[in-house]
Design a protein around this motif. Structure first.
Motif, PDB file in Angstrom:
ATOM      1  N   TYR A  78       0.852  -1.197   0.000  1.00  0.00           N
ATOM      2  CA  TYR A  78       0.000   0.000   0.000  1.00  0.00           C
ATOM      3  C   TYR A  78       0.889   1.250   0.000  1.00  0.00           C
ATOM      4  O   TYR A  78       1.963   1.249   0.613  1.00  0.00           O
ATOM      5  CB  TYR A  78      -0.857   0.064   1.269  1.00  0.00           C
ATOM      6  CG  TYR A  78      -1.980  -0.950   1.371  1.00  0.00           C
ATOM      7  CD1 TYR A  78      -3.059  -0.905   0.500  1.00  0.00           C
ATOM      8  CD2 TYR A  78      -1.967  -1.916   2.364  1.00  0.00           C
ATOM      9  CE1 TYR A  78      -4.098  -1.821   0.622  1.00  0.00           C
ATOM     10  CE2 TYR A  78      -3.004  -2.835   2.484  1.00  0.00           C
ATOM     11  CZ  TYR A  78      -4.066  -2.781   1.611  1.00  0.00           C
ATOM     12  OH  TYR A  78      -5.104  -3.683   1.728  1.00  0.00           O
ATOM     13  N   THR A 134      -8.122  -0.165   4.942  1.00  0.00           N
ATOM     14  CA  THR A 134      -7.280  -1.328   4.627  1.00  0.00           C
ATOM     15  C   THR A 134      -7.689  -2.541   5.471  1.00  0.00           C
ATOM     16  O   THR A 134      -7.642  -3.673   4.996  1.00  0.00           O
ATOM     17  CB  THR A 134      -5.788  -0.997   4.847  1.00  0.00           C
ATOM     18  OG1 THR A 134      -5.640  -0.282   6.061  1.00  0.00           O
ATOM     19  CG2 THR A 134      -5.237  -0.173   3.720  1.00  0.00           C
ATOM     20  N   GLY A 149      -9.135  -2.939  -0.556  1.00  0.00           N
ATOM     21  CA  GLY A 149      -8.696  -2.116  -1.694  1.00  0.00           C
ATOM     22  C   GLY A 149      -9.836  -1.957  -2.680  1.00  0.00           C
ATOM     23  O   GLY A 149     -10.996  -2.222  -2.359  1.00  0.00           O
ATOM     24  N   PRO A 174      -4.224  -3.880  -3.267  1.00  0.00           N
ATOM     25  CA  PRO A 174      -2.919  -4.077  -2.628  1.00  0.00           C
ATOM     26  C   PRO A 174      -1.905  -4.785  -3.520  1.00  0.00           C
ATOM     27  O   PRO A 174      -0.702  -4.694  -3.264  1.00  0.00           O
ATOM     28  CB  PRO A 174      -3.256  -4.938  -1.399  1.00  0.00           C
ATOM     29  CG  PRO A 174      -4.576  -5.547  -1.691  1.00  0.00           C
ATOM     30  CD  PRO A 174      -5.297  -4.593  -2.572  1.00  0.00           C
ATOM     31  N   ASP A 209      -2.726   5.069  -3.718  1.00  0.00           N
ATOM     32  CA  ASP A 209      -3.619   3.905  -3.724  1.00  0.00           C
ATOM     33  C   ASP A 209      -4.887   4.211  -4.526  1.00  0.00           C
ATOM     34  O   ASP A 209      -5.617   3.295  -4.907  1.00  0.00           O
ATOM     35  CB  ASP A 209      -4.013   3.519  -2.294  1.00  0.00           C
ATOM     36  CG  ASP A 209      -2.860   2.826  -1.558  1.00  0.00           C
ATOM     37  OD1 ASP A 209      -2.019   2.195  -2.229  1.00  0.00           O
ATOM     38  OD2 ASP A 209      -2.803   2.952  -0.325  1.00  0.00           O
ATOM     39  N   VAL A 269      -1.711 -11.340  -0.656  1.00  0.00           N
ATOM     40  CA  VAL A 269      -1.998 -10.102   0.086  1.00  0.00           C
ATOM     41  C   VAL A 269      -1.205 -10.071   1.398  1.00  0.00           C
ATOM     42  O   VAL A 269      -0.597  -9.052   1.748  1.00  0.00           O
ATOM     43  CB  VAL A 269      -3.509  -9.953   0.374  1.00  0.00           C
ATOM     44  CG1 VAL A 269      -3.783  -8.704   1.208  1.00  0.00           C
ATOM     45  CG2 VAL A 269      -4.302  -9.881  -0.926  1.00  0.00           C
ATOM     46  N   THR A 310       1.500  -7.110   1.960  1.00  0.00           N
ATOM     47  CA  THR A 310       1.142  -5.989   2.845  1.00  0.00           C
ATOM     48  C   THR A 310       1.602  -6.180   4.290  1.00  0.00           C
ATOM     49  O   THR A 310       1.636  -5.213   5.056  1.00  0.00           O
ATOM     50  CB  THR A 310      -0.392  -5.806   2.882  1.00  0.00           C
ATOM     51  OG1 THR A 310      -0.975  -6.961   3.493  1.00  0.00           O
ATOM     52  CG2 THR A 310      -0.971  -5.613   1.503  1.00  0.00           C
TER      53      THR A 310
END
Ligand code: SF4
Length: 611
Positions: free
Chosen positions: A5, A29, A34, A66, A108, A514, A518
């Protein structure tokens, strides 16, 4: 900590010429991941009930996920706004490389509000953002304006999302064109862009997207590529694109023909992949970093339209601009679709609108335009309508630019019976009379009757889903299936992935991607829960904007005229079938009998309703 992100949203108010950045709230988030989720939450929080889609306050939001801009395969871009076609929530997706460029520029998402007092385009070069004059390119088509902006900026690698004349003229089903052949097609986001006097957004970014756990992410990517590699569905897409579905739809009686009166077309094979190859294809093409390469691109090699360079006539366009209009010459269909692309109009809605106009003319409800025989099979008539709608010409152009729902209301009487739409969104090229679950999916989709938010028909025709037997014609066992598919679709749409990626990549692998990108622990279950949360949130948004259960319905033709042909000949979805499926659906979703999410459901999903 390095991670995928950027935690930054770029906000541009065209009325004030104000440009600022804001941090992405943690709640977004955490609960919404997203793309679709960010857009749904921001739209719900920011747009007052009853605001017109063309009001400057209606935000036009380009959202990433993301995984956007990373090595994760088959990712796309996402636009969220309130639709002028349906007056509901709208999320529309596009491929190409515009979306990764937003991430590389450091954002983003981009949220555009207001209305410029003259035509402009936005130029984003990392953190340098300008609102520039677009007077010179206003009135040009989506492809020419793309080239002109690149020339003006002196860089042909800049990524651009823009509109053609249809968006400028507020055609309700105008699209946003991203690069040469990728479009956010459905629902009229291009008209919202036009209402802001915004011709295009050009982006160049230079910041690589980092990931939290590079080794773990590389492993997850390897797994995702492998899953795509061994999937027979992906192999079929790579070989033939979506056009191979023409034969399948025809054999199963789901292919629209003559404004959906029929479910089969005797010349369907001419529109399918093999038929197209005779005249069109040269090679494969792909969105950035996608190994599926579903897109086929080439030139028309023979006949009157020789020389047109175009993308594949994908299934929906072949169905709606071809079979539905009784046009079997794929070169002519390629020509019509290319015209739509240039003007920036959704070829799906356009095909349905033209089919409606041809039937209305056949029934004597509207006159043929002077010098034109507005009849099925007439390519010249279809072309005439496309020019008239894009230019919003007085008479038929003005009437049909509003979409099939409003056009039918204006004509009145019998016209409403063959206006093929749900909530205003023109129907996709899968007639549901032989697959009732598909009908339920259309009735309940958050952006109007759409096949991309749940596609139960494949399970219905196979006769089972997760060991539950399914009769394609019956209403039983459809609600649970549709809900499961919708939650999966909404959950994975937060990643802004391509639908075809899910043909191979499992939800567990998406979750692993993910988590490692992240650093936020994500599971298949949490992705599906996010999907369920988003689905109830978009429902709340739609209700606040005026939607009620009477709009959870199907076009009258599907519920009053039995299919005249195909394997499900004689069948239709009755009013009773609809009621049975809908009440079961509401109950399983935790909505009341009027389709409103209950307080308990909102609390369970951690949604704060507006008071
Ligand atoms: S499958 Fe096709 S549409 Fe999807 S990302 Fe790949 S090339 Fe683009």
């Amino acid at each position: 900590m390095i991670e995928a992100y950027t935690h930054t949203l770029l906000m541009i108010d065209l009325s004030r010429g104000a440009i600022e950045t804001i941090p992405v709230p943690d709640e977004l988030t955490r609960d919404f991941i997203g793309g679709k989720g960010f857009g749904a939450k921001l739209l719900y929080d920011r747009l007052s009930p009853g605001t017109s889609p063309y009001d400057p306050d209606n935000p036009l939001m380009f959202m990433t996920g993301p995984l956007t801009g990373t090595m994760a395969p088959a990712m796309r871009g996402c636009v969220v706004t309130k639709s002028p076609l349906t007056n509901t929530f709208l999320d529309s997706y596009f491929g190409g490389s515009f979306s990764p460029e937003i991430k590389y520029a450091g954002y983003d998402g981009i949220i555009i509000t207001g209305k410029a007092d003259k035509p402009v385009y936005i130029w984003i070069d990392d953190d340098r953002v300008e609102i520039r004059d677009a007077g010179r390119i206003w009135g040009t088509d989506a492809l020419d304006s793309n080239e002109a902006i690149k020339k003006e900026l002196g860089d042909d690698t800049v990524k651009i999302a823009g509109i053609g004349q249809a968006g400028e003229n507020l055609v309700s089903y105008a699209l946003i064109c991203c690069e040469f052949n990728r479009q956010a097609g459905r629902g009229g986001a291009g008209a919202v862009m036009g209402s802001k006097n915004l011709k295009a957004v050009a982006v160049r970014g230079s910041n690589p997207v980092g990931v939290h756990d590079p080794k773990g992410f590389a492993e997850a990517c390897k797994k995702a590529f492998k899953e795509l590699e061994v999937s027979p569905d992906v192999e079929a897409l790579r070989e033939a694109g979506t056009a191979s579905a023409v034969e399948y739809a025809n054999e199963t009686g789901l292919l629209p023909h003559r404004n959906y009166r029929n479910g089969t077309f005797e010349k369907a094979s001419k529109l399918a992949d093999k038929g197209q190859r005779k005249h069109l294809w040269m090679g494969s093409n792909a969105c950035m970093g996608c190994p599926i390469r579903c897109s086929k691109i080439g030139a028309v090699r023979t006949g009157k339209y020789k020389g047109i360079v175009t993308d594949i006539v994908e299934y929906e366009s072949a169905g709606l601009m071809g079979a539905n209009l009784d046009i079997s010459d794929v070169r002519a269909v390629a020509h019509l679709v290319k015209l739509c692309d240039r003007y920036g109009m959704d070829s799906m809605s356009t095909g349905t609108v033209i089919g409606f106009a041809m039937e209305a003319c056949e029934k004597g409800l509207i006159p043929s335009p002077e010098g034109i025989e507005l009849t099925f099979g007439n390519v010249a008539a279809a072309e005439f309508i496309i020019h008239a709608v894009a230019g919003r010409e007085q008479g038929i152009g003005e009437l049909l630019a509003k979409g099939v729902k409003e056009a039918a209301e204006e004509i009145g009487g019998e016209a409403r019976d063959f206006a093929m739409h749900t909530k205003g969104l023109e129907s996709p090229a899968w007639g549901p009379r032989g697959v009732s679950g598909m009908g339920l999916a259309y009735m309940t989709t958050d952006r109007g009757g759409c096949h991309q938010r749940g596609f139960p028909l494949a399970y219905e025709l196979a006769g089972e889903w997760e060991d539950t037997p399914l009769d394609p014609l019956a209403p039983e066992n459809k609600a649970k299936l549709v809900i499961s598919l919708q939650n999966h679709s909404a959950g994975t749409d937060t990643l802004v992935k391509c639908d075809f990626g899910s043909f191979g990549i499992s939800t567990d692998t998406y979750a692993e991607l993910v988590s490692t990108a992240t650093g936020r622990k994500t599971t298949a279950r949490s992705i599906l829960e996010a999907g369920e949360r988003i689905w109830s949130l978009t429902r709340l948004f739609n209700i606040a904007q005026g939607l009620d259960t009477s709009q959870d319905t199907l076009p009258r033709r599907f519920i009053s005229e039995p299919l005249p042909d195909g394997p499900s000949k004689g069948h239709m979805i009755t009013e009773q079938d609809m009621a049975v499926m809908l009440q079961e659906y509401y109950k399983l979703r935790g909505w009341d009998a009027k389709g409103v999410p209950t307080a308990d459901t909102l609390s369970k999903l951690n949604i704060e309703p507006d008071s």
